[in-house]
Design an enzyme around this catalytic site. Structure first.
Site, PDB file in Angstrom:
ATOM      1  N   HIS A  96       0.812  -1.160   0.018  1.00  0.00           N
ATOM      2  CA  HIS A  96      -0.072  -0.185  -0.071  1.00  0.00           C
ATOM      3  C   HIS A  96       0.747   1.305   0.004  1.00  0.00           C
ATOM      4  O   HIS A  96       1.020   1.668   1.222  1.00  0.00           O
ATOM      5  CB  HIS A  96      -0.983  -0.081   1.348  1.00  0.00           C
ATOM      6  N   ASN A 143      -7.585  11.893   4.215  1.00  0.00           N
ATOM      7  CA  ASN A 143      -7.215  11.762   2.866  1.00  0.00           C
ATOM      8  C   ASN A 143      -8.551  11.607   1.872  1.00  0.00           C
ATOM      9  O   ASN A 143      -8.587  11.693   0.916  1.00  0.00           O
ATOM     10  CB  ASN A 143      -6.155  10.815   2.296  1.00  0.00           C
ATOM     11  N   HIS A 203      -4.067   3.397  -3.302  1.00  0.00           N
ATOM     12  CA  HIS A 203      -4.581   2.650  -2.129  1.00  0.00           C
ATOM     13  C   HIS A 203      -3.484   1.542  -1.931  1.00  0.00           C
ATOM     14  O   HIS A 203      -2.602   1.481  -1.048  1.00  0.00           O
ATOM     15  CB  HIS A 203      -5.671   2.467  -1.868  1.00  0.00           C
TER      16      HIS A 203
END
Length: 569
Positions: A28, A187, A263
């Site tokens: 990630h 975010n 992500h």
């Protein structure tokens, strides 16, 4: 190379994290790219000594968003934590490396908790803050404070969506855990897209309603603003603190940053080159960091070692002035319970029919005075669970030296918090609820097993003999579920001798959590024996037979029924 203040040090974390993910072709990268300034600012303001990662008065940090582990490993490497070499970063997510996909307690130096299930780290951080407050209340003096540290925890929107975070932060606010600082990487992106799909609440107001002081940092790259918020939070110890930092997931990678694409997959070789140009990183070779960066981190590490050395000097003053307290403090930090507390007469008692929950309550109160660092509580069921310790007070904002914890109706949060208490070190703890509600505890109890934490679970009303409450309160499948969990001892005692053996096993366990499944209804006196400590044994057999044709097996309240069935057969 000329260092650009903190920016270059932050970018070193970003670059190493992205290189690790790219090398593994798995991981990630988005979270590390966006949140690296937050992590850097936390460690800049933290009290920690990389040379002694387990120093008892260090500040604690938990990465609740464990999927960002590459960021944490890069940071630990730069600070020079033991064994955290570049080789380990290059082995990210590989078998037997110190850099697994999600942080694992007891495996990687500097990792305070196993995180992965979102929200779990939030609960464990609350437990650590409780442990700090309680231990400080017991040992600190007006002039000398051997216990004086903060607990930091970082997570994203996912951690705050999980109901676990609501449970634990509600309690943290109630208890006014002023040494707890929660940071949110905001975010506004989840795996499925924008958080607006499922999460539009005002988290700042929510945390304020829980009793937290709140701060907002609108520019996630402004490390000085983040540090300033942390410093302000540390001065407000009347209530826990929440700092929301607005970041950009995948920062520095055009076309990916700010989107869900950043992500959960590597950004690709070409994008790593673009990232380096965007950040102004001078080296194209993966995993290569300028010596000036390592030197800057070394200076920071030495400052942490100096804090540890100063603490050691002050503790020697404490030892001179308060010798018995110093001995108790050091013994408590060993955390191991001695077999001597049970004495020669522990297994001698007046046998009489009774519910095993009552037996357990007597045993707990018989032993708790001999274990001054035992704290614990129930999810609002102490009178039913028989889990209250007499004459030791309750832990609260006003009385942090109290040893009875009141968790409220928060079973999942309770178990996560108890894990945090054990992870902090120096304390033993137990939790309690009805056996049927062990379903609510299981995700965090599974983490107890993975981390090797000797958590004790008092689960009462363990069968259909719960009274008139009906099927919602009748545990049927829970026993099999828990017995299927690796590294978890499950005891279902059939009488007081077995209950006493189960408690002794639970308290002496060092790496395995224990479940005590106990009855509401009375149990008859059986001819049990100490073979119960083996986990299973022959209680009664037909005389004169070498090979039995029928074996009847049972535990707990069904053992007496099996004995009756044997007589009939």
């Amino acid at each position: 190379m000329t260092l650009q203040s903190d920016k270059t040090l932050i970018d070193a974390i970003r670059i190493l994290a992205v290189d690790a993910v790219q090398q593994a072709n798995s991981g990630h990268p988005g979270f590390p790219l966006g949140a690296a300034p937050i992590l850097y600012s936390i460690y800049k303001e933290m009290k920690h000594d990389p040379a002694q990662p387990n120093w008892s008065d260090r500040d604690r940090f938990i990465l609740s968003g464990g999927h960002g582990s590459a960021m944490l490993y890069a940071n630990l490497h730069l600070f020079g934590y033991p064994k955290m070499s570049l080789t380990e970063l290059k082995q990210f997510r590989q078998l037997d490396s110190l850099t697994p996909g999600h942080p694992e307690y007891g495996h990687t130096p500097g990792v305070e908790a196993t995180t992965g299930p979102l929200g779990a780290g939030m609960g464990m951080a609350v437990g650590m803050a409780i442990a700090e407050a309680h231990t400080a209340a017991v040992f600190n003096k007006e002039d000398l404070h051997p216990v004086d540290h903060f607990t930091f925890v970082l997570g994203g929107e996912g951690c705050f969506m999980e109901g676990l975070s609501s449970e634990v932060f509600s309690l943290a606010g109630t208890l006014k855990l002023g040494k707890l600082i929660v940071l949110m990487d905001s975010n506004q992106i989840t795996i499925e897209g924008s958080t607006n799909l499922a999460f539009t609440e005002n988290v700042d107001k929510r945390m304020e309603a829980y009793g937290f002081g709140t701060w907002l940092v609108e520019d996630g790259n402004d490390s000085e603003a983040i540090c300033r918020a942390i410093r302000e939070a540390k001065t407000d110890i009347e209530k826990p603190s929440f700092i929301r930092v607005c970041t950009t997931i995948g920062y520095g990678v055009p076309g990916i940053q700010g989107t869900a694409k950043a992500h959960g997959e590597p950004i690709g070789i070409e994008n790593t080159k673009i990232l380096r140009k965007q950040l102004g990183w001078p080296i194209e070779t993966p995993f290569e960091v300028p010596t000036e960066v390592y030197e800057a981190y070394r200076i920071k590490a030495e400052a942490g070692s100096a804090q540890n050395a100063e603490w050691q000097v002050n503790f020697e003053k404490y030892r001179t002035k308060y010798p018995q307290d110093a001995v108790n403090f050091e013994n408590q930090n060993i955390a191991k319970i001695s077999e001597t507390i049970f004495g020669e007469n522990y297994l001698q008692f007046e046998a009489k029919p009774d519910a095993s929950r009552n037996m357990s309550g007597r045993i707990l109160n018989e032993l708790c005075a001999k274990i001054p660092n035992l704290i614990g509580g129930s999810a609002d069921l102490a009178p039913s669970n028989k889990s209250e310790m007499k004459d030791v007070g309750s832990f609260s904002a006003e009385t942090p030296a109290g040893r009875n914890l009141h968790y409220g109706v928060r079973e999942l949060g309770m178990t996560a918090i108890a894990n945090g208490i054990l992870l902090h070190g120096g304390l033993h703890t137990y939790i309690s609820t009805f056996f049927v509600f062990s379903d609510y505890t299981k995700p965090m109890l599974r983490l107890s097993s993975l981390m090797g934490l000797p958590l004790i679970c008092i689960f009462t009303h363990d069968s259909i003999g719960v009274g008139e409450d009906g099927p919602t309160h009748e545990p049927i499948e829970q026993l099999a579920m828990l017995r299927a969990t690796p590294n978890l001892h499950v005891w279902r005692p059939a009488d007081e001798l077995e209950t006493r053996i189960a408690w002794r096993s639970a308290l002496l366990s060092e790496k395995t959590p224990t479940v005590l499944a106990l009855t509401r209804q009375n149990l008859p006196v059986l001819g049990s024996n100490s073979d119960a400590e083996k986990g299973g044994y022959i209680l009664d057999r037909e005389e004169g037979t070498l090979e039995p044709q029928v074996i009847l097996m049972a535990s707990g309240s069904e053992v007496s029924l099996c004995l009756d069935a044997k007589k009939l057969l």
